[in-house]
Scaffold this motif. Structure first.
Motif, PDB file in Angstrom:
ATOM      1  N   LEU A   1      36.192 -22.363  12.514  1.00 17.15           N
ATOM      2  CA  LEU A   1      35.779 -21.120  13.161  1.00 17.15           C
ATOM      3  C   LEU A   1      34.978 -20.247  12.206  1.00 17.15           C
ATOM      4  O   LEU A   1      34.012 -19.600  12.611  1.00 17.15           O
ATOM      5  CB  LEU A   1      37.006 -20.357  13.663  1.00 17.15           C
TER       6      LEU A   1
ATOM      7  N   ASN B   1      22.011 -25.650  27.469  1.00 18.92           N
ATOM      8  CA  ASN B   1      21.628 -24.575  28.379  1.00 18.92           C
ATOM      9  C   ASN B   1      20.111 -24.476  28.496  1.00 18.92           C
ATOM     10  O   ASN B   1      19.575 -24.267  29.584  1.00 18.92           O
ATOM     11  CB  ASN B   1      22.227 -23.242  27.919  1.00 18.92           C
TER      12      ASN B   1
ATOM     13  N   SER C   1      24.274 -15.711  11.391  1.00 17.02           N
ATOM     14  CA  SER C   1      22.940 -16.046  10.872  1.00 17.02           C
ATOM     15  C   SER C   1      21.870 -15.894  11.953  1.00 17.02           C
ATOM     16  O   SER C   1      20.686 -15.842  11.652  1.00 17.02           O
ATOM     17  CB  SER C   1      22.924 -17.472  10.301  1.00 17.02           C
ATOM     18  N   LEU C   2      22.291 -15.845  13.225  1.00 21.33           N
ATOM     19  CA  LEU C   2      21.309 -15.673  14.301  1.00 21.33           C
ATOM     20  C   LEU C   2      20.874 -14.215  14.447  1.00 21.33           C
ATOM     21  O   LEU C   2      19.858 -13.920  15.077  1.00 21.33           O
ATOM     22  CB  LEU C   2      21.884 -16.164  15.634  1.00 21.33           C
TER      23      LEU C   2
ATOM     24  N   ALA D   1      31.498 -16.906  22.756  1.00 20.45           N
ATOM     25  CA  ALA D   1      30.519 -17.121  21.686  1.00 20.45           C
ATOM     26  C   ALA D   1      29.535 -18.224  22.071  1.00 20.45           C
ATOM     27  O   ALA D   1      28.342 -18.136  21.775  1.00 20.45           O
ATOM     28  CB  ALA D   1      31.218 -17.471  20.370  1.00 20.45           C
ATOM     29  N   LEU D   2      30.038 -19.272  22.744  1.00 19.91           N
ATOM     30  CA  LEU D   2      29.157 -20.368  23.154  1.00 19.91           C
ATOM     31  C   LEU D   2      28.064 -19.852  24.086  1.00 19.91           C
ATOM     32  O   LEU D   2      26.896 -20.208  23.951  1.00 19.91           O
ATOM     33  CB  LEU D   2      29.966 -21.463  23.869  1.00 19.91           C
TER      34      LEU D   2
ATOM     35  N   ASN E   1      21.987 -22.751  10.596  1.00 20.98           N
ATOM     36  CA  ASN E   1      23.088 -23.084   9.688  1.00 20.98           C
ATOM     37  C   ASN E   1      22.977 -24.497   9.127  1.00 20.98           C
ATOM     38  O   ASN E   1      23.993 -25.145   8.861  1.00 20.98           O
ATOM     39  CB  ASN E   1      24.412 -22.952  10.463  1.00 20.98           C
TER      40      ASN E   1
ATOM     41  N   HIS F   1      29.798 -17.963  10.764  1.00 16.58           N
ATOM     42  CA  HIS F   1      28.672 -17.847   9.844  1.00 16.58           C
ATOM     43  C   HIS F   1      27.369 -18.160  10.579  1.00 16.58           C
ATOM     44  O   HIS F   1      26.346 -17.488  10.409  1.00 16.58           O
ATOM     45  CB  HIS F   1      28.891 -18.802   8.674  1.00 16.58           C
ATOM     46  N   TYR F   2      27.408 -19.184  11.420  1.00 16.08           N
ATOM     47  CA  TYR F   2      26.221 -19.554  12.200  1.00 16.08           C
ATOM     48  C   TYR F   2      25.838 -18.430  13.151  1.00 16.08           C
ATOM     49  O   TYR F   2      24.666 -18.031  13.234  1.00 16.08           O
ATOM     50  CB  TYR F   2      26.494 -20.855  12.960  1.00 16.08           C
ATOM     51  N   VAL F   3      26.850 -17.888  13.864  1.00 18.08           N
ATOM     52  CA  VAL F   3      26.581 -16.805  14.819  1.00 18.08           C
ATOM     53  C   VAL F   3      25.924 -15.628  14.092  1.00 18.08           C
ATOM     54  O   VAL F   3      24.917 -15.073  14.543  1.00 18.08           O
ATOM     55  CB  VAL F   3      27.879 -16.353  15.519  1.00 18.08           C
TER      56      VAL F   3
ATOM     57  N   VAL G   1      25.669 -17.275  22.122  1.00 16.63           N
ATOM     58  CA  VAL G   1      24.708 -17.956  21.254  1.00 16.63           C
ATOM     59  C   VAL G   1      23.615 -18.631  22.083  1.00 16.63           C
ATOM     60  O   VAL G   1      22.446 -18.643  21.692  1.00 16.63           O
ATOM     61  CB  VAL G   1      25.445 -18.974  20.347  1.00 16.63           C
ATOM     62  N   SER G   2      23.992 -19.170  23.236  1.00 22.44           N
ATOM     63  CA  SER G   2      22.984 -19.792  24.100  1.00 22.44           C
ATOM     64  C   SER G   2      21.939 -18.780  24.533  1.00 22.44           C
ATOM     65  O   SER G   2      20.733 -19.049  24.514  1.00 22.44           O
ATOM     66  CB  SER G   2      23.644 -20.379  25.358  1.00 22.44           C
TER      67      SER G   2
ATOM     68  N   ASN H   1      19.812 -17.813  21.501  1.00 23.96           N
ATOM     69  CA  ASN H   1      18.818 -18.834  21.174  1.00 23.96           C
ATOM     70  C   ASN H   1      17.682 -18.820  22.185  1.00 23.96           C
ATOM     71  O   ASN H   1      16.510 -18.959  21.815  1.00 23.96           O
ATOM     72  CB  ASN H   1      19.471 -20.222  21.107  1.00 23.96           C
TER      73      ASN H   1
ATOM     74  N   VAL I   1      33.410 -26.468  16.159  1.00 25.59           N
ATOM     75  CA  VAL I   1      32.884 -25.285  16.844  1.00 25.59           C
ATOM     76  C   VAL I   1      31.408 -25.022  16.537  1.00 25.59           C
ATOM     77  O   VAL I   1      30.620 -24.746  17.439  1.00 25.59           O
ATOM     78  CB  VAL I   1      33.716 -24.040  16.483  1.00 25.59           C
ATOM     79  N   GLY I   2      31.028 -25.094  15.255  1.00 30.19           N
ATOM     80  CA  GLY I   2      29.640 -24.804  14.885  1.00 30.19           C
ATOM     81  C   GLY I   2      28.669 -25.710  15.611  1.00 30.19           C
ATOM     82  O   GLY I   2      27.769 -25.239  16.323  1.00 30.19           O
TER      83      GLY I   2
ATOM     84  N   TYR J   1      34.585 -25.132  29.030  1.00 28.81           N
ATOM     85  CA  TYR J   1      33.230 -24.667  29.315  1.00 28.81           C
ATOM     86  C   TYR J   1      32.206 -25.739  28.959  1.00 28.81           C
ATOM     87  O   TYR J   1      31.305 -26.053  29.752  1.00 28.81           O
ATOM     88  CB  TYR J   1      32.959 -23.373  28.559  1.00 28.81           C
TER      89      TYR J   1
ATOM     90  N   VAL K   1      13.698 -17.948  21.046  1.00 31.65           N
ATOM     91  CA  VAL K   1      12.589 -18.891  21.170  1.00 31.65           C
ATOM     92  C   VAL K   1      11.750 -18.572  22.402  1.00 31.65           C
ATOM     93  O   VAL K   1      10.929 -19.373  22.835  1.00 31.65           O
ATOM     94  CB  VAL K   1      13.081 -20.358  21.208  1.00 31.65           C
TER      95      VAL K   1
ATOM     96  N   LEU L   1      28.347 -24.892  19.251  1.00 30.83           N
ATOM     97  CA  LEU L   1      27.511 -23.722  19.553  1.00 30.83           C
ATOM     98  C   LEU L   1      26.052 -24.128  19.711  1.00 30.83           C
ATOM     99  O   LEU L   1      25.358 -23.696  20.630  1.00 30.83           O
ATOM    100  CB  LEU L   1      27.639 -22.673  18.445  1.00 30.83           C
TER     101      LEU L   1
ATOM    102  N   PHE M   1      14.440 -25.341  17.472  1.00 33.19           N
ATOM    103  CA  PHE M   1      15.720 -25.333  16.770  1.00 33.19           C
ATOM    104  C   PHE M   1      15.615 -25.876  15.343  1.00 33.19           C
ATOM    105  O   PHE M   1      16.267 -26.863  15.007  1.00 33.19           O
ATOM    106  CB  PHE M   1      16.760 -26.143  17.569  1.00 33.19           C
TER     107      PHE M   1
ATOM    108  N   SER N   1      33.077 -21.274   9.794  1.00 31.60           N
ATOM    109  CA  SER N   1      31.741 -21.851   9.660  1.00 31.60           C
ATOM    110  C   SER N   1      30.907 -21.523  10.900  1.00 31.60           C
ATOM    111  O   SER N   1      29.718 -21.197  10.812  1.00 31.60           O
ATOM    112  CB  SER N   1      31.871 -23.367   9.451  1.00 31.60           C
ATOM    113  N   ALA N   2      31.544 -21.574  12.071  1.00 31.13           N
ATOM    114  CA  ALA N   2      30.828 -21.231  13.300  1.00 31.13           C
ATOM    115  C   ALA N   2      30.443 -19.758  13.299  1.00 31.13           C
ATOM    116  O   ALA N   2      29.345 -19.386  13.721  1.00 31.13           O
ATOM    117  CB  ALA N   2      31.689 -21.570  14.514  1.00 31.13           C
TER     118      ALA N   2
ATOM    119  N   VAL O   1      25.603 -26.584  22.858  1.00 30.91           N
ATOM    120  CA  VAL O   1      25.606 -25.866  24.136  1.00 30.91           C
ATOM    121  C   VAL O   1      24.296 -25.095  24.323  1.00 30.91           C
ATOM    122  O   VAL O   1      23.770 -25.015  25.430  1.00 30.91           O
ATOM    123  CB  VAL O   1      26.831 -24.930  24.221  1.00 30.91           C
ATOM    124  N   SER O   2      23.772 -24.543  23.227  1.00 31.73           N
ATOM    125  CA  SER O   2      22.494 -23.827  23.332  1.00 31.73           C
ATOM    126  C   SER O   2      21.389 -24.758  23.805  1.00 31.73           C
ATOM    127  O   SER O   2      20.593 -24.405  24.682  1.00 31.73           O
ATOM    128  CB  SER O   2      22.095 -23.251  21.965  1.00 31.73           C
TER     129      SER O   2
END
Lengths: 390, 390
Positions: free
Chosen positions: A151, B220, A160-161, A212-213, B252, A156-158, A216-217, A220, B209-210, B157, A224, B213, B246, A153-154, B216-217
Motif C-alpha cells: 500500500l 479504463n 507521484s501523479l 484510489a483505483l 512509478n 507513492h505512485y498516487v 487514479v484512472s 491518468n 496494489v501499485g 472492482y 493524457v 492502479l 503511460f 508503494s501504491a 485499471v487506468s
C-alpha cells in the motif's frame, strides 16, 4: 488449537537456555530428549546472552535470573529493548519464588515464569505453547507488513501523479493528506496551451484502495487528455464527458465529486464547472471574495451518478494577484469535540482570514483543521490546492 | 513494555472468574482491590460459563477446573472452539498441581496456569500481561482485517472491469487468478463496430496494489476508447499511443506488456500487435497453429519503457471456428519441483493438446499449470483468455 493454526508441527523448535550452571542445561536437555522436534542450545555466560540470542534467533528463551556476570532481570529488559529480539517468547527459569520478582519479570516483558527445576511435562507444554503462539503471530505480522509495504508503494505512485508545486505566471501550493494509505482524492493542473491552464480536483466517494483505483484512472485520463474528444477548455463539457465515461454502474457503485476550471491569463478570465463538489474560493486583492460552483446553476450532480446530467460552464474575471482555493470536503467535514460537525461556513471564514495573512495559508489551514478535530490524522482524505495568478 | 505499546492503561480490564466457590471469587476480588482498573465479574455455574463469557467479553478468564456441573478442561476446549471466544486469554486457576493436567490445559488452549490461591502480586502481573498482549493483538488483527476488506473490495472492482464471457458470433471463455488480492493483469474485449471486435490483455510488471492502479487506468482508458484519437482498428497505433500515454518515468517506474488484436468477422482477418508480450496462439480447425506477436518484427518492447518505440501491425486469416488464446506469462513461468522454470514451449504444447479436446480447455489449462507448480496459488498473476470465432 486455534492459535497454532497453520504452524507445521514438524518444524523443529529451537530453545536457548541462558544459565551459568551447565548442570541445569543438561537437566533440561534430558527433559526434552523425548521431543526430537525441540533443539536445545545452551549459553552459560550472561555477558554473551544478547549476542547469542541474536545469533540463534530461538523460538523460546529460557532465562536464569542469577548469574555471576549479568543480572537476569536486566537481560530480560535488554532483549525487550532490541527490536529484533523483543518478540521472542521468554520463560524465566529461576530458583527464586518471590512474587515481587515474578511481577518484575512480567513487567519487563517475560512471557512466563517457572521455578527450577520444573516438571518436564509442564516445561514442554509451556515451550510448545509459547513457540506456536509466537510463530502464528509472526506469520500474521509478516502478512500485515507485506500488505502495508504494498500500500505504501501504491501511495507513492498516487502521490507521484500530483504535479509538483510550480512557480511563475501561475504559482501553486498544495497539501494532500490521505486518511488511509491510499485516498480517493486526486488533483492536478497543466497547461492546455501558452495561456490556459486546466486546474481540477476530484474526490471519489469513500477512501482506500477501491476509490484510489478509480481516482487514479480519472487522473491518468485527465493527464493524457484522453476524454474522448471533449474540449478541455470547456469545463462543463469535460465534466459531462467524465460523467459518461465513468458511470457508477460500471465502477463498483463508486461516483466522485469534481471541480474543474480553466484559467486564461490572456483574457484574464476563469471558466469553471462543478459536479457535486464544494465551492472553490476566489480571492482578489482588495476586492471581493467569490464562491465558484457550489449551488450555482451551472453545477451538476456528482460525476457518474446520473447519465445525461447537465454540467454548465460559468466565467468570472481573473484579476492580477487573484488566489484560487480548491479543496475536498474532508478538510471541513470534521467532527468536533462536542460531537457536532464543523460547518463549511466556518471553514470558508478561516480561508478568508488566512489568505489575508499572506504566504503559508495552505499549511495554516491544514493546521487549523487538525486543531478543530483535535487529532493529527483526518477521518476522510484531505486535499487543498492554492493557485495564485500573476 | 514493547507488547503493550498503544494500549492505554486507563481502560479498565474486565476479568471473569468461573469458579463454583463464591469464597474464591471473593478472595480474588480482595486481591484486586488495590487495582481499580481491574473489574472482577464472577460466574459460579460452570453450565452458564460459555454464555457468560460471550456476554461479558472479558479481557481475561480465570477458570476453575473442578465444578459440580461442568468439567473445567472441557470448558477450556469449548471456549477455544467458539471463534468469538477463542482468543480471550485464559488462566487456569486450579487446586490441582499435576503436570499432566497442566499440559492438558495448555494443549486445549489455556494461556496460563496458576495454583490457587495465587500470590496477589503474581496474579495481577499475569492478568495485566495477558490482557495487554491480547489487546495489542486485537488492534493488529483489526488493522489487518480492515486492510484485507479494503483490498477485497478493490479486487471486486478490478474483476468487475473484466467483461462477462459472451456467446454468439464471438464466444469468450477466461480465467483470472491474481496472485495477491490485486493483480497487475487486466484484459477485455468489446465491439468497435458491427463486425470488428477489439481483444486485449495486459500485464503490469509486478503485482499488488501499485500495478493494479496502473492496470485499471489502462483498462479504463481502453474501455472508454480514450486513447487520444488513435485508430482503435490499428493495433500498432493503439500500442504506440499507450506507450506515449503511460511512460514508466511518470508511473512509478512501472511498465507493462500487452497484446492487442482486432478481429474483423466480415473480412475474416485478425490484425494484431504486441508490446513485449508472449505470443497469442491461433488454432484453426484442421489447419495450422500460429503464434501471433512474440518475436515477430511488428512486436515492440514493453509499453512505457521507451518513448517512440515502434509497434507494427500484422494481419492473419481468421477462418471459421478459429480459436485465439491470449495469456499472461504467469501461467507458464512456474517454478517446478526441481527448481527449474517451466518452459513456454511446454505450455504451448499443452494448449495445443487441450484445444483438440474441445470445450473446457481454459479450466484444463489452469489445472495443468497448478499441477506443474504443485500449488493451488500462483507466484504471479495468471490470466488466460480464449476467443472462438463463428
Amino acid at each position: 488449537m486455534n492459535i497454532a493454526a497453520g504452524v507445521a508441527d514438524e518444524t523443529p523448535m529451537r530453545v536457548l537456555i541462558v544459565d551459568d550452571q551447565p548442570i541445569i542445561a543438561e537437566a533440561v536437555r534430558r527433559m526434552l530428549l523425548p521431543h526430537p522436534n525441540i533443539q536445545l542450545i545452551a549459553c552459560i555466560k550472561g555477558s554473551e546472552a544478547l549476542a547469542k540470542v541474536a545469533e540463534v534467533n530461538p523460538d523460546v528463551i529460557l532465562q536464569d535470573l542469577v548469574m555471576p556476570d549479568a543480572d537476569g532481570l536486566e537481560l530480560v529488559s535488554a532483549y525487550r529493548r532490541d527490536p529484533a529480539l523483543a518478540r521472542i517468547p521468554l520463560i524465566v527459569l529461576s530458583v527464586k519464588e518471590e512474587p515481587s520478582i515474578k511481577a518484575d519479570a512480567f513487567a519487563r516483558g517475560a512471557n512466563d515464569y517457572l521455578v527450577k527445576l520444573p516438571n518436564p511435562v509442564e516445561l514442554i507444554a509451556r515451550i510448545q505453547y509459547h513457540a506456536r503462539a509466537s510463530r502464528a503471530q509472526k506469520e500474521r505480522d509478516e502478512a500485515f507488513n507485506a500488505l502495508r509495504a504494498e500500500l505504501d508503494s501504491a501511495a507513492h505512485y498516487v502521490q507521484s501523479l500530483i504535479p509538483e508545486p510550480i512557480e511563475g505566471r501561475v504559482r501553486t501550493r498544495w497539501a494532500f493528506v490521505p486518511s488511509a494509505s491510499l485516498g480517493g482524492d486526486s488533483f492536478g493542473y497543466h497547461w492546455l496551451d501558452e495561456n490556459r491552464m486546466a486546474i481540477y480536483l476530484l474526490d471519489v466517494c469513500g477512501h482506500g484502495v477501491g476509490p484510489a483505483l478509480l481516482s487514479v484512472s480519472v487522473m491518468n485520463a485527465m493527464q493524457v487528455n484522453a476524454l474522448g474528444g471533449a474540449d478541455l477548455g470547456d469545463p462543463g463539457a469535460v465534466l459531462s464527458a467524465l460523467n459518461e465515461m465513468f458511470p457508477m454502474s460500471k465502477h463498483n457503485g463508486m461516483f466522485f465529486t469534481m471541480w474543474y476550471g480553466v484559467a486564461d491569463l490572456s483574457r484574464r478570465e476563469l471558466k469553471y464547472s462543478s459536479g457535486g463538489h464544494p465551492p472553490a474560493l476566489l480571492y482578489t486583492p482588495g476586492g471581493t471574495d467569490k464562491e465558484l460552483g457550489g449551488n450555482e446553476d451551472i453545477s451538476g450532480p456528482m460525476i457518474g451518478a446520473f447519465s445525461g446530467a447537465p454540467y454548465g460552464t460559468a466565467t468570472t474575471a481573473l484579476l492580477p494577484g487573484a488566489q484560487l482555493f480548491v479543496y475536498s470536503d474532508g478538510i471541513h467535514e470534521i467532527m468536533q469535540e462536542d460531537g457536532t460537525c464543523w460547518a463549511l461556513e466556518a471553514f470558508l471564514a478561516n480561508v478568508s482570514e488566512e489568505v489575508r495573512k499572506g504566504d503559508g495559508s495552505v499549511e495554516r489551514l491544514i493546521a487549523r483543521s487538525r486543531l478543530i478535530g483535535k487529532r493529527t490524522d483526518f477521518e476522510d482524505d484531505v486535499s487543498l490546492l492554492e493557485v495564485t495568478f500573476e
